[in-house]
Design a protein around this motif. Structure first.
Motif, PDB file in Angstrom:
ATOM      1  N   GLY A 121       0.819  -1.194   0.000  1.00 14.22           N
ATOM      2  CA  GLY A 121       0.000   0.000   0.000  1.00 14.22           C
ATOM      3  C   GLY A 121       0.860   1.254   0.000  1.00 14.22           C
ATOM      4  N   LEU A 122       0.233   2.392  -0.286  1.00 16.89           N
ATOM      5  CA  LEU A 122       0.976   3.644  -0.396  1.00 16.89           C
ATOM      6  C   LEU A 122       1.630   4.050   0.918  1.00 16.89           C
ATOM      7  CD1 LEU A 122      -1.364   5.841  -2.627  1.00 16.89           C
ATOM      8  CD2 LEU A 122       0.990   5.200  -3.146  1.00 16.89           C
ATOM      9  N   THR A 123       0.918   3.885   2.027  1.00 15.80           N
ATOM     10  CA  THR A 123       1.481   4.305   3.308  1.00 15.80           C
ATOM     11  C   THR A 123       2.778   3.562   3.589  1.00 15.80           C
ATOM     12  OG1 THR A 123      -0.732   4.797   4.181  1.00 15.80           O
ATOM     13  CG2 THR A 123       1.034   4.512   5.784  1.00 15.80           C
ATOM     14  N   TRP A 124       2.752   2.237   3.398  1.00 14.88           N
ATOM     15  CA  TRP A 124       3.960   1.433   3.644  1.00 14.88           C
ATOM     16  C   TRP A 124       5.061   1.809   2.665  1.00 14.88           C
ATOM     17  CZ3 TRP A 124       7.469  -1.759   1.437  1.00 14.88           C
ATOM     18  CH2 TRP A 124       8.227  -2.578   2.282  1.00 14.88           C
ATOM     19  N   ALA A 125       4.707   1.964   1.382  1.00 14.56           N
ATOM     20  CA  ALA A 125       5.709   2.224   0.354  1.00 14.56           C
ATOM     21  C   ALA A 125       6.386   3.578   0.567  1.00 14.56           C
ATOM     22  CB  ALA A 125       5.071   2.156  -1.027  1.00 14.56           C
ATOM     23  N   LEU A 126       5.612   4.605   0.911  1.00 16.61           N
ATOM     24  CA  LEU A 126       6.209   5.912   1.156  1.00 16.61           C
ATOM     25  C   LEU A 126       7.126   5.865   2.378  1.00 16.61           C
ATOM     26  CD1 LEU A 126       3.130   8.192   0.408  1.00 16.61           C
ATOM     27  CD2 LEU A 126       5.276   8.141  -0.876  1.00 16.61           C
ATOM     28  N   GLY A 127       6.703   5.147   3.403  1.00 16.65           N
ATOM     29  CA  GLY A 127       7.559   4.972   4.566  1.00 16.65           C
ATOM     30  C   GLY A 127       8.844   4.242   4.223  1.00 16.65           C
ATOM     31  N   ARG A 128       8.736   3.238   3.352  1.00 20.57           N
ATOM     32  CA  ARG A 128       9.912   2.481   2.936  1.00 20.57           C
ATOM     33  C   ARG A 128      10.884   3.371   2.166  1.00 20.57           C
ATOM     34  NH1 ARG A 128      13.641  -1.077   4.103  1.00 20.57           N
ATOM     35  NH2 ARG A 128      14.370  -2.325   2.330  1.00 20.57           N
ATOM     36  N   LEU A 129      10.374   4.214   1.294  1.00 25.72           N
ATOM     37  CA  LEU A 129      11.237   5.133   0.560  1.00 25.72           C
ATOM     38  C   LEU A 129      11.981   6.067   1.515  1.00 25.72           C
ATOM     39  CD1 LEU A 129       8.974   6.067  -2.487  1.00 25.72           C
ATOM     40  CD2 LEU A 129      11.121   4.778  -2.578  1.00 25.72           C
ATOM     41  N   ARG A 130      11.276   6.529   2.557  1.00 27.49           N
ATOM     42  CA  ARG A 130      11.923   7.407   3.536  1.00 27.49           C
ATOM     43  C   ARG A 130      13.026   6.662   4.287  1.00 27.49           C
ATOM     44  NH1 ARG A 130       8.110  10.724   7.480  1.00 27.49           N
ATOM     45  NH2 ARG A 130       7.310   8.621   7.872  1.00 27.49           N
ATOM     46  N   VAL A 131      12.762   5.421   4.678  1.00 30.00           N
ATOM     47  CA  VAL A 131      13.775   4.624   5.380  1.00 30.00           C
ATOM     48  C   VAL A 131      14.990   4.375   4.485  1.00 30.00           C
ATOM     49  CG1 VAL A 131      14.247   2.327   6.324  1.00 30.00           C
ATOM     50  CG2 VAL A 131      12.155   3.534   6.972  1.00 30.00           C
ATOM     51  N   LEU A 132      14.754   4.170   3.201  1.00 31.68           N
ATOM     52  CA  LEU A 132      15.843   3.907   2.264  1.00 31.68           C
ATOM     53  C   LEU A 132      16.691   5.149   1.986  1.00 31.68           C
ATOM     54  CD1 LEU A 132      13.955   1.638  -0.295  1.00 31.68           C
ATOM     55  CD2 LEU A 132      15.843   0.919   1.197  1.00 31.68           C
ATOM     56  N   GLY A 133      16.187   6.320   2.380  1.00 31.70           N
ATOM     57  CA  GLY A 133      16.973   7.538   2.225  1.00 31.70           C
ATOM     58  C   GLY A 133      16.453   8.546   1.229  1.00 31.70           C
ATOM     59  N   ALA A 134      15.227   8.397   0.758  1.00 35.93           N
ATOM     60  CA  ALA A 134      14.663   9.368  -0.178  1.00 35.93           C
ATOM     61  C   ALA A 134      14.521  10.729   0.499  1.00 35.93           C
ATOM     62  CB  ALA A 134      13.309   8.892  -0.685  1.00 35.93           C
ATOM     63  N   LYS A 135      15.028  11.773  -0.143  1.00 33.32           N
ATOM     64  CA  LYS A 135      14.946  13.132   0.379  1.00 33.32           C
ATOM     65  C   LYS A 135      13.771  13.908  -0.207  1.00 33.32           C
ATOM     66  CE  LYS A 135      18.771  12.264   2.510  1.00 33.32           C
ATOM     67  NZ  LYS A 135      18.719  11.899   3.958  1.00 33.32           N
TER      68      LYS A 135
END
Length: 266
Positions: free
Chosen positions: A61-75
């Motif tokens: 889902g979007l909530t999980w995916a956006l959180g994952r991008l943030r954890v991976l280092g997306a600025k």
């Protein structure tokens, strides 16, 4: 049935919504669930696949995916609106660019070699249709996005573009095109009251995006066959004359959506 943004020029591109609300989330300005709900809009579902660590068939889902991008280092996130011959907002490689050009939009992460391309599926009978979106992640090159101006440059280009568009559309007699053109203009005006962008964007970014959408709507009406020109040769000439303005509006849209990630907030 798969759809593309060109199917309805008055709709905000889904990649634009993901860019705007994803940037607001990554900047800590909105909660994850609020960002996901705004990206979802009136669609039934949005799922994301192909993130680092996924196995074949994994969807999130979007909530999980956006959180994952943030954890991976997306600025931040950047919008791309490419079309044939104009890879606006893309950085390569060719495989990703080809997929993005096929649908006319994509989102690129800032600080990560990850891009997302939507597959938009419209299903159901006429009058009772739903939309599902699957965002497929892929590897992108690190580098400046192609053909994207700064917000200041985009605003200056739009000022000149709006003046030129008014003169060209008057010459093409779009204003006198009759009921069909008037209905198209009214459809745009009805959508003009929707909230633009997301929390954290500057008034200039909102202003640039609204101007770009206005020009895009007028050009879509002209290129849809309205006005005095009726023959195939006249329509070809119209497309050639208006093509630079189409690109100006697309460049400005990208600059507005990307500004929260690319320009310091004051």
């Amino acid at each position: 049935m798969l759809a593309t943004p060109a199917d309805n020029p008055y709709e905000e591109p889904r990649s634009g919504r993901l860019t705007a609300w994803g940037n607001a989330l990554l900047a800590g300005l909105v909660p994850p669930d609020n960002a996901a709900a705004a990206v979802l809009g009136e669609d039934e579902t949005h799922r994301v696949t192909g993130l680092p660590g996924d196995t074949d068939g994994d969807e999130h889902g979007l909530t999980w995916a956006l959180g994952r991008l943030r954890v991976l280092g997306a600025k931040g996130l950047r919008l791309a609106l490419p079309d044939a011959g104009h890879p606006l907002g893309l950085t390569g490689p060719a495989e990703f660019n080809t997929r993005a050009m096929g649908v006319g939009e994509a989102v690129l992460a800032v600080g990560l070699p990850i891009g997302l391309v939507p597959e938009i599926e419209v299903y159901g009978p006429a009058g009772d249709q739903g939309t599902r979106v699957l965002w497929r992640c892929g590897t992108v090159n690190d580098g400046p996005p192609a053909g994207v101006p700064s917000l200041h440059e985009a605003e200056r280009e739009l000022t000149d573009g709006l003046r030129e568009a008014t003169l060209l559309l008057t010459r093409l007699d779009v204003a006198g095109a009759g009921p069909e053109a008037l209905r198209a203009l009214e459809a745009y005006r009805r959508r003009g009251h929707a909230e633009l962008l997301a929390p954290g964007y500057s008034p200039r970014a909102v202003r640039v995006l609204e101007s770009a959408r206005q020009i895009s709507a007028l050009l879509a009406i002209a290129l849809g066959g309205h006005g005095a020109a009726v023959s195939a040769s006249e329509m070809a000439a119209r497309r050639e004359v208006l093509a630079p303005l189409v690109q100006t509006a697309r460049r400005a849209q990208i600059a507005a959506y990307n500004s929260l990630a690319d320009e310091p907030r004051g």
